[in-house]
Design a protein around this motif. Sequence first.
Motif, PDB file in Angstrom:
ATOM      1  N   LEU A  50      13.336  15.114 -31.642  1.00 30.00           N
ATOM      2  CA  LEU A  50      14.014  15.699 -32.803  1.00 30.00           C
ATOM      3  C   LEU A  50      14.453  14.597 -33.760  1.00 30.00           C
ATOM      4  O   LEU A  50      14.412  13.414 -33.436  1.00 30.00           O
ATOM      5  CB  LEU A  50      15.210  16.553 -32.370  1.00 30.00           C
ATOM      6  CG  LEU A  50      16.191  16.006 -31.324  1.00 30.00           C
ATOM      7  CD1 LEU A  50      17.095  14.919 -31.874  1.00 30.00           C
ATOM      8  CD2 LEU A  50      17.059  17.144 -30.801  1.00 30.00           C
ATOM      9  N   GLU A  51      14.846  15.028 -34.955  1.00 31.47           N
ATOM     10  CA  GLU A  51      15.393  14.094 -35.936  1.00 31.47           C
ATOM     11  C   GLU A  51      16.858  13.839 -35.622  1.00 31.47           C
ATOM     12  O   GLU A  51      17.581  14.751 -35.207  1.00 31.47           O
ATOM     13  CB  GLU A  51      15.247  14.679 -37.346  1.00 31.47           C
ATOM     14  CG  GLU A  51      13.793  14.827 -37.777  1.00 31.47           C
ATOM     15  CD  GLU A  51      13.636  15.661 -39.036  1.00 31.47           C
ATOM     16  OE1 GLU A  51      14.618  16.304 -39.470  1.00 31.47           O
ATOM     17  OE2 GLU A  51      12.517  15.679 -39.586  1.00 31.47           O
ATOM     18  N   ILE A  52      17.304  12.602 -35.813  1.00 31.20           N
ATOM     19  CA  ILE A  52      18.696  12.244 -35.536  1.00 31.20           C
ATOM     20  C   ILE A  52      19.424  12.019 -36.862  1.00 31.20           C
ATOM     21  O   ILE A  52      18.979  11.201 -37.680  1.00 31.20           O
ATOM     22  CB  ILE A  52      18.761  10.978 -34.662  1.00 31.20           C
ATOM     23  CG1 ILE A  52      18.190  11.283 -33.270  1.00 31.20           C
ATOM     24  CG2 ILE A  52      20.188  10.456 -34.560  1.00 31.20           C
ATOM     25  CD1 ILE A  52      18.153  10.099 -32.345  1.00 31.20           C
ATOM     26  N   PRO A  53      20.528  12.728 -37.099  1.00 33.19           N
ATOM     27  CA  PRO A  53      21.248  12.582 -38.370  1.00 33.19           C
ATOM     28  C   PRO A  53      21.821  11.179 -38.554  1.00 33.19           C
ATOM     29  O   PRO A  53      22.374  10.587 -37.623  1.00 33.19           O
ATOM     30  CB  PRO A  53      22.384  13.610 -38.252  1.00 33.19           C
ATOM     31  CG  PRO A  53      21.974  14.539 -37.155  1.00 33.19           C
ATOM     32  CD  PRO A  53      21.147  13.738 -36.221  1.00 33.19           C
ATOM     33  N   LEU A  54      21.673  10.671 -39.773  1.00 36.03           N
ATOM     34  CA  LEU A  54      22.255   9.367 -40.127  1.00 36.03           C
ATOM     35  C   LEU A  54      23.367   9.525 -41.164  1.00 36.03           C
ATOM     36  O   LEU A  54      23.932   8.536 -41.605  1.00 36.03           O
ATOM     37  CB  LEU A  54      21.161   8.446 -40.701  1.00 36.03           C
ATOM     38  CG  LEU A  54      20.041   8.052 -39.747  1.00 36.03           C
ATOM     39  CD1 LEU A  54      18.954   7.293 -40.498  1.00 36.03           C
ATOM     40  CD2 LEU A  54      20.589   7.207 -38.597  1.00 36.03           C
ATOM     41  N   GLY A  55      23.649  10.769 -41.543  1.00 33.38           N
ATOM     42  CA  GLY A  55      24.640  11.002 -42.592  1.00 33.38           C
ATOM     43  C   GLY A  55      23.957  11.114 -43.945  1.00 33.38           C
ATOM     44  O   GLY A  55      22.829  10.648 -44.142  1.00 33.38           O
ATOM     45  N   SER A  56      24.632  11.753 -44.890  1.00 34.78           N
ATOM     46  CA  SER A  56      24.140  11.904 -46.265  1.00 34.78           C
ATOM     47  C   SER A  56      22.787  12.607 -46.319  1.00 34.78           C
ATOM     48  O   SER A  56      21.977  12.360 -47.218  1.00 34.78           O
ATOM     49  CB  SER A  56      24.014  10.538 -46.960  1.00 34.78           C
ATOM     50  OG  SER A  56      25.180   9.780 -46.807  1.00 34.78           O
TER      51      SER A  56
END
Length: 217
Positions: A50-56
């Motif tokens: 899955l994609e991992i959130p980095l913010g923004s």
Amino acid sequence: MNIEQARFNMIEQQIRPWEVLDQQVLDLLFVVKREDFAPPAYRSLAFADLEIPLGSGQVMLAPKIEAKMLQELAIKKTDKVLEIGTGSGYMAALLAARAEHVVSVEARPELAEFAKQNLARSGVTNVTVETGNGVNGWAQGGPYDAIVISGSVPVLPDALLKQLRVGGRLTVVVGDAPVMEAQLITCTAEGVYNTVNLFETVIPPLDGVAAKESFSL
């Protein structure tokens, strides 16, 4: 969590089935520690599909997509590489392990700083992280042997193609959700480009890209 077992499972269960069979790429995924580039809160998800959130609104792409793009680019030790969208610095670290030098452009200063810290901590010295809008490339560092765009674009800007050397390769995800196509574009002669469609996917848009205007009746 047994980190090395999780890494092994990621490679064998997610990446290899996606026809990432280049042994050098697979070996590199053991060497460059993905978990060291994930935000601390998401470290336990570093090996998940899955994609991992980095913010923004920014993300680390799913491992299989990064590995597939790395394989298709066929980076050589003499290559100068441009990455648009540094994110956490993980893809830059993978590219740097195979290239001579990587220029990675990140639009968000806080992410550029995060990536610089991650790269330094991992001992990566041949990446230059630039802060700025890389939608039209980074001409001052060009031309490049390879360009990777770590976000989708509705259409590929011509300015990016012009920064490829003859023989240079570019990977990009083009289109609008729900239909996007990952492509490998090779500059076969001055101003001549060959495009191969790799796979269908959907990833977040590249930072700074304006979506194509949609019209409603």
